[in-house]
Design a protein around this motif. Structure first.
Motif, PDB file in Angstrom:
ATOM      1  N   PRO A 112      12.965  14.350  -3.169  1.00  0.00           N
ATOM      2  CA  PRO A 112      11.632  14.967  -3.212  1.00  0.00           C
ATOM      3  C   PRO A 112      10.618  14.065  -3.917  1.00  0.00           C
ATOM      4  CG  PRO A 112      13.333  16.549  -3.818  1.00  0.00           C
ATOM      5  CD  PRO A 112      14.009  15.211  -3.751  1.00  0.00           C
ATOM      6  N   GLY A 113       9.452  13.934  -3.300  1.00  0.00           N
ATOM      7  CA  GLY A 113       8.418  13.069  -3.845  1.00  0.00           C
ATOM      8  C   GLY A 113       8.395  11.684  -3.236  1.00  0.00           C
ATOM      9  N   ILE A 114       9.311  11.419  -2.315  1.00  0.00           N
ATOM     10  CA  ILE A 114       9.390  10.084  -1.725  1.00  0.00           C
ATOM     11  C   ILE A 114       8.114   9.715  -0.971  1.00  0.00           C
ATOM     12  CG2 ILE A 114      10.478  10.861   0.422  1.00  0.00           C
ATOM     13  CD1 ILE A 114      12.119   8.270   0.407  1.00  0.00           C
ATOM     14  N   ASP A 115       7.419  10.730  -0.449  1.00  0.00           N
ATOM     15  CA  ASP A 115       6.207  10.447   0.321  1.00  0.00           C
ATOM     16  C   ASP A 115       5.104   9.836  -0.533  1.00  0.00           C
ATOM     17  OD1 ASP A 115       6.170  12.926  -0.965  1.00  0.00           O
ATOM     18  OD2 ASP A 115       4.641  13.727   0.365  1.00  0.00           O
ATOM     19  N   ALA A 116       5.234   9.883  -1.869  1.00  0.00           N
ATOM     20  CA  ALA A 116       4.242   9.279  -2.749  1.00  0.00           C
ATOM     21  C   ALA A 116       4.543   7.802  -3.034  1.00  0.00           C
ATOM     22  CB  ALA A 116       4.172  10.036  -4.076  1.00  0.00           C
ATOM     23  N   LEU A 117       5.706   7.324  -2.583  1.00  0.00           N
ATOM     24  CA  LEU A 117       6.087   5.933  -2.819  1.00  0.00           C
ATOM     25  C   LEU A 117       5.466   5.021  -1.751  1.00  0.00           C
ATOM     26  CD1 LEU A 117       9.907   6.254  -3.607  1.00  0.00           C
ATOM     27  CD2 LEU A 117       7.976   6.355  -5.201  1.00  0.00           C
ATOM     28  N   PRO A 118       5.339   3.715  -2.053  1.00  0.00           N
ATOM     29  CA  PRO A 118       4.877   2.767  -1.038  1.00  0.00           C
ATOM     30  C   PRO A 118       5.825   2.747   0.165  1.00  0.00           C
ATOM     31  CG  PRO A 118       4.850   1.762  -3.230  1.00  0.00           C
ATOM     32  CD  PRO A 118       5.575   3.069  -3.359  1.00  0.00           C
ATOM     33  N   PRO A 119       5.320   2.425   1.347  1.00  0.00           N
ATOM     34  CA  PRO A 119       6.149   2.468   2.556  1.00  0.00           C
ATOM     35  C   PRO A 119       7.435   1.643   2.473  1.00  0.00           C
ATOM     36  CG  PRO A 119       3.850   2.314   3.167  1.00  0.00           C
ATOM     37  CD  PRO A 119       3.894   2.163   1.676  1.00  0.00           C
ATOM     38  N   ASP A 120       7.376   0.450   1.870  1.00  0.00           N
ATOM     39  CA  ASP A 120       8.593  -0.364   1.789  1.00  0.00           C
ATOM     40  C   ASP A 120       9.639   0.291   0.893  1.00  0.00           C
ATOM     41  OD1 ASP A 120       7.837  -2.351   3.563  1.00  0.00           O
ATOM     42  OD2 ASP A 120       7.052  -3.676   2.007  1.00  0.00           O
ATOM     43  N   ALA A 121       9.215   0.934  -0.173  1.00  0.00           N
ATOM     44  CA  ALA A 121      10.159   1.636  -1.047  1.00  0.00           C
ATOM     45  C   ALA A 121      10.760   2.837  -0.319  1.00  0.00           C
ATOM     46  CB  ALA A 121       9.465   2.084  -2.334  1.00  0.00           C
ATOM     47  N   GLN A 122       9.928   3.561   0.420  1.00  0.00           N
ATOM     48  CA  GLN A 122      10.452   4.651   1.242  1.00  0.00           C
ATOM     49  C   GLN A 122      11.508   4.121   2.210  1.00  0.00           C
ATOM     50  OE1 GLN A 122       7.504   7.024   3.271  1.00  0.00           O
ATOM     51  NE2 GLN A 122       6.058   6.905   1.574  1.00  0.00           N
TER      52      GLN A 122
END
Length: 200
Positions: A112-122
């Motif tokens: 949960p909260g992954i959508d707030a990470l930069p795309p490469d980190a996701q």
């Protein structure tokens, strides 16, 4: 969740290669086809829906018998499937259109909260879940999922460096077991997360 980043997509493609059913990947894997499509961890309905246009009816039937098998049982089944070959074009289409969206959904639920990470980190975490699944529960008597839980907490805290550190910590599970590909993959994922720190 953002569409998977180009770098993350390439990381997964490079790490997975093109799997043929007659060559078992080892470890706790099932019979694996295409781009890391593990029959040990799918359902009959999903498999048929994903592959019905790329395999003959007899091939589908024989591969269905491998669904749910992992470890030694999968290794023994793979030895009976060496004559079946999957093609790269169909495998990549299934990978991009079917598998990646499914894994992104699972990853989003796991962290949960992954959508707030930069795309490469996701994308690095999508690679992780693609490879290891999303379970946070240790096997009995083991601590094989403690880094997954730590990553879940780090995602919630938006701590990119801790995510990278936990990906590297996970290597302990495969050291000395002839699974250098997994060790290299965790390092590549960690580096991809770190590369996104400057852009976050």
């Amino acid at each position: 969740m953002d569409p998977i980043s180009t770098k993350a997509l390439q990381l997964i493609l490079d790490a997975e290669g093109l799997n043929q059913p007659g060559k078992w990947p080892g470890g706790n894997s099932g019979v694996t086809i295409g781009i890391g499509y593990d029959l040990g961890f799918t359902t009959v309905d999903n498999f048929e829906s994903d592959w019905e246009n790329d395999l003959s009816s007899s091939q589908l039937q024989r591969l269905k018998d491998a669904i749910g098998l992992t470890g030694i049982k999968a290794r023994n089944k793979a030895a009976l499937l060496t004559d079946i070959k999957v093609k790269r074009a169909g495998s990549e289409r299934i990978f991009k259109e079917r598998t990646i969206p499914q894994v992104q959904f699972i990853t989003e639920k796991a962290f949960p909260g992954i959508d707030a990470l930069p795309p490469d980190a996701q994308g690095a975490l999508v690679s992780l879940v693609y490879n290891r699944g999303a379970s946070m529960v240790d096997k009995p008597g083991q601590d094989n999922r403690k880094e997954m839980r730590a990553i879940r907490d780090a995602v919630a805290a938006h701590d990119l460096q801790k995510i990278a550190d936990q990906l590297r910590s996970m290597k302990r599970l495969w050291i000395g077991k002839g699974l250098d590909g997994l060790i290299n993959r965790r390092e590549a994922e960690a580096k991809l997360v770190e590369s996104s720190i400057q852009t976050s």
